[in-house]
Scaffold this active site. Structure first.
Site, PDB file in Angstrom:
ATOM      1  N   ASP A 370      -0.824   8.365   5.389  1.00 40.98           N
ATOM      2  CA  ASP A 370      -1.539   7.259   5.437  1.00 40.98           C
ATOM      3  C   ASP A 370      -0.928   5.939   5.111  1.00 40.98           C
ATOM      4  OD1 ASP A 370      -4.034   5.748   6.365  1.00 40.98           O
ATOM      5  OD2 ASP A 370      -4.679   5.906   4.334  1.00 40.98           O
ATOM      6  N   ASP A 561      -5.966   8.961   1.421  1.00 40.98           N
ATOM      7  CA  ASP A 561      -6.829   8.692   0.254  1.00 40.98           C
ATOM      8  C   ASP A 561      -8.367   8.434   0.829  1.00 40.98           C
ATOM      9  OD1 ASP A 561      -5.801   6.261   1.368  1.00 40.98           O
ATOM     10  OD2 ASP A 561      -7.060   5.367  -0.249  1.00 40.98           O
ATOM     11  N   ASP A 565      -9.321  10.609   5.841  1.00 40.67           N
ATOM     12  CA  ASP A 565      -8.232  11.337   5.884  1.00 40.67           C
ATOM     13  C   ASP A 565      -8.329  12.926   5.762  1.00 40.67           C
ATOM     14  OD1 ASP A 565      -6.584   9.150   6.517  1.00 40.67           O
ATOM     15  OD2 ASP A 565      -6.250   8.683   4.174  1.00 40.67           O
TER      16      ASP A 565
END
Length: 667
Positions: A370, A561, A565
């Site tokens: 990410d 995080d 996700d």
């Protein structure tokens, strides 16, 4: 490759259970039953330690008797009369082997014939039967010494993990009625104020209400450098206050603190077996009966083929075969290696939720990340405001009132920038639209705040030039009309570029997935040298990208995080969560947690897995090769019982020392 043992751990208060689980972790599932049942409590780490000579006085006395007998026989050429020799050797034998004989008897009563205790009992009693008293004693003494060293090594490895269980303070100073009161942390409620003096550990997660203070965060992150926190910032349990008396408003109960969750992860990790450990346990269950029958065949078979067959001679060869075939070097050193790998990683701020994930990390060839909070700091700052049909102060006030309901770093940046401008403005009927933004009612008006996808979803027109903005923007619509946008910028983490470079040096492909605009994603990817980057993704879009990569046969680690996700973390072969800024859902779903949020730890996690697997396989190969050689020599009558036991104990000790080496390595 299928993902194994993916569970979500709920917060629980179970320090005693943690210690018990660690204490029995070596005895229940690894085929090497050395729990309290054998009288020595080898696997336990909860009891008070005694000096080695008190713990094993019987073994030391047996060793002394054996040494005297050997000096008399080989030093002075004097052999005791047969009956006296039998009596003295029997005493030494029982001192050294009583617990082994007792365990063998208990196993036999349960119908468990093929195990190392029965194996060693048969071998040593057989030596007494053919008159080789001293050799029988020597086998039992050196076997027991080997077990002693093995259990000590396992105990030390578990103790290094157990040390993490002891970092939570047993008491905390809480301010009640303007007076300090010392209580157990579990008795403190949400919203209460605790006081932490210099040198003390923070007992509970909370918000710093003092002006500022510096903390040592090594217990959580593996990094001992001071971390200065300012008023309003989060302070976590386990941090050590360094310089001034600090007051902290409690935001999480004792059992819900990040440190408590970390301790659960470590405890659970010792219980989850790697595929190698499971294979060795299954192997030992098949291997031991095979060597029993081979030893029996070695004793009985030659009767039909060898002239001048002498039973005692072939029995001796069978006994040598039994001694060297003992699988304890494998059964002990393999779990010890994985304990070491988990401990090595945890000291570097990386938490593996099981030895199986150490193995998974060795196969990773693609790391998918990410952007926000993983490669960037996730600390956004408002850069500029553009309002249309409304003044800028009203735009920021209305937007901040809505964004107060969001945990996203972008929303927090807007709220922080607005400050006192929010005043008494409140929002209602707030709804989070995943991957888009927020909707709600502010000042009696319907407000939308989020990305461009949000406005497109509600078919709200906006100036086309907004799409050319490179930085992150929050677009706002009031009563279905475009009202302006807020430009926000993030910073790339200092070690992100070296982390990507190190991944490439390991021939690992790097991919970035983000819900942010493609222009922002491309800018970050170019700066870091990431192989592929995709923006404008909803949570399901990230899942689809990971599925496509898996269909290509790639072994994937996903690093994220945010709450969004969690589905991708669960889908990847190895899910890695950034534990400092990360959401609880992502941390609990992940297999590996990086406590200091540094991308460089991704590479360290891969190296920890490779180091562990390398040493584990070194031990497997060493043990199998040496045992195969001595088995052949023993069957051929070349190796005697002395050589068999020295080879067995020697291999076990070498394997243990090699496994212990993991804990001292750097990653």
């Amino acid at each position: 490759m299928e993902k194994t043992d993916k569970t979500i751990t709920a917060p629980k208060a179970k320090q005693t259970l943690q210690e018990n689980a660690l204490a029995k972790g070596h005895s229940e599932n690894d085929g090497h039953d050395h729990g309290s049942e054998d009288g020595h409590d080898h696997g336990g780490i909860a009891r008070k330690e005694r000096p080695a000579w008190q713990e094993h006085w019987d073994l030391l006395l047996s060793l002394a008797i054996l040494a005297v007998l050997l000096v008399l026989e080989y030093g002075f050429g004097y052999k005791l009369p047969n009956m006296l020799a039998l009596a003295v050797n029997a005493i030494a034998y029982l001192l050294a082997g009583w617990n082994v004989l007792r365990m063998a008897f208990r196993r036999l009563k349960r119908g468990d014939v093929f195990n190392e205790f029965v194996l060693m009992s048969v071998a040593t009693l057989g030596a007494f039967y053919i008159g080789e008293y001293t050799e029988g004693v020597a086998v039992m003494v050196f076997y027991s010494i080997g077990e002693w060293f093995q259990d000590s090594a396992v105990r030390r490895a578990k103790a290094s993990i157990k040390a993490l269980l002891d970092i939570r303070p047993d008491e905390v100073t809480v301010m009640r009625d303007a007076k300090p009161e010392v209580v157990n942390p579990s008795k403190v409620s949400l919203g209460e104020i605790i006081q932490v003096k210099p040198g003390e550990k923070v007992a509970l997660d909370g918000e710093l209400i003092s002006k500022q203070s510096s903390f040592n965060t090594a217990a959580l992150t593996g990094e001992s450098r001071p971390d200065t926190k300012y008023k309003g910032e989060q302070v976590l349990a386990g941090m050590i206050n360094l310089n001034t008396v600090s007051e902290i408003k409690v935001t999480a109960l004792f059992t819900d603190s990040k440190l408590s969750k970390i301790l659960e992860m470590v405890q659970d990790a010792t219980a989850r077996k790697s595929q190698t450990q499971l294979f060795i346990s299954r192997f030992a269950k098949v291997y031991t009966p095979i060597v029993f029958f081979l030893a029996l065949a070695l004793v009985v078979g030659p009767y039909f083929f060898v002239e001048n067959y002498i039973f005692n001679e072939w029995l001796y060869r069978g006994l040598v075969f039994l001694v060297i075939s003992c699988p304890c070097a494998l059964v002990v050193s393999i779990p010890l290696g994985y304990f070491g790998g988990i401990g090595l990683a945890s000291r570097n701020g990386i938490l593996f939720k099981g030895g199986n994930f150490l193995d998974v990390m060795t196969k990773i060839d693609t790391v998918v990340m990410d952007k926000t909070g993983t490669l960037t700091k996730g600390v956004f700052k408002v850069q500029k405001i553009r309002a249309e049909g409304i003044n800028e102060n009203d735009l920021i006030r209305i937007t901040a009132a809505l964004e107060k309901n969001s945990t996203h770093p972008v929303g927090k940046a807007v709220v922080e920038f607005a400050g006192d401008k929010i005043g008494n403005t409140v929002s209602s009927d707030v709804e989070e639209i995943a991957g888009h933004g927020l909707s709600g009612v502010v000042d009696g008006k319907e407000v939308l705040a989020g990305n461009l996808k949000l406005l497109k979803r509600f078919k709200i027109t906006y100036p086309s030039e907004i799409e050319q903005e490179v930085d992150t923007i929050v677009v706002v619509a009031i009563d279905n009309n475009y009202a302006g946008h807020i430009t926000i910028a993030d910073e790339i983490k200092e070690d992100a570029e070296p982390a990507i470079r190190n991944m490439h040096s390991l021939n690992i492909k790097t991919v970035m997935l983000s819900g942010d605009k493609q222009s922002v994603v491309d800018k970050v990817a170019k700066e870091l040298g990431i192989d592929e980057a995709y923006g404008d993704l909803l949570p399901e879009g990230k899942v689809e990208k990971v599925k496509l990569l898996k269909e290509e046969g790639r072994h994937i680690a996903f690093v994220g995080d945010g709450v969004n996700d969690a589905p991708v973390v669960a889908l990847a072969d190895a899910g890695i969560a950034m534990g400092g800024l990360g959401s609880d859902a992502t941390i609990e779903t992940a297999d590996v947690v990086i406590q200091n949020d540094q991308p460089s730890k991704i590479v360290a996690a891969i190296r920890a897995g490779k180091i562990t697997r390398s040493i584990v396989w070194q031990n497997i190969i060493l043990a199998m090769v040496v045992k195969a050689i001595v088995l052949v020599l023993g069957a051929g009558g070349v190796a005697n019982l002395w050589e068999a036991v020295i080879a067995d104990v020697g291999v076990a000790l070498l394997a243990i020392l090699n496994a212990v080496r993991i804990q001292r390595m750097k990653i």
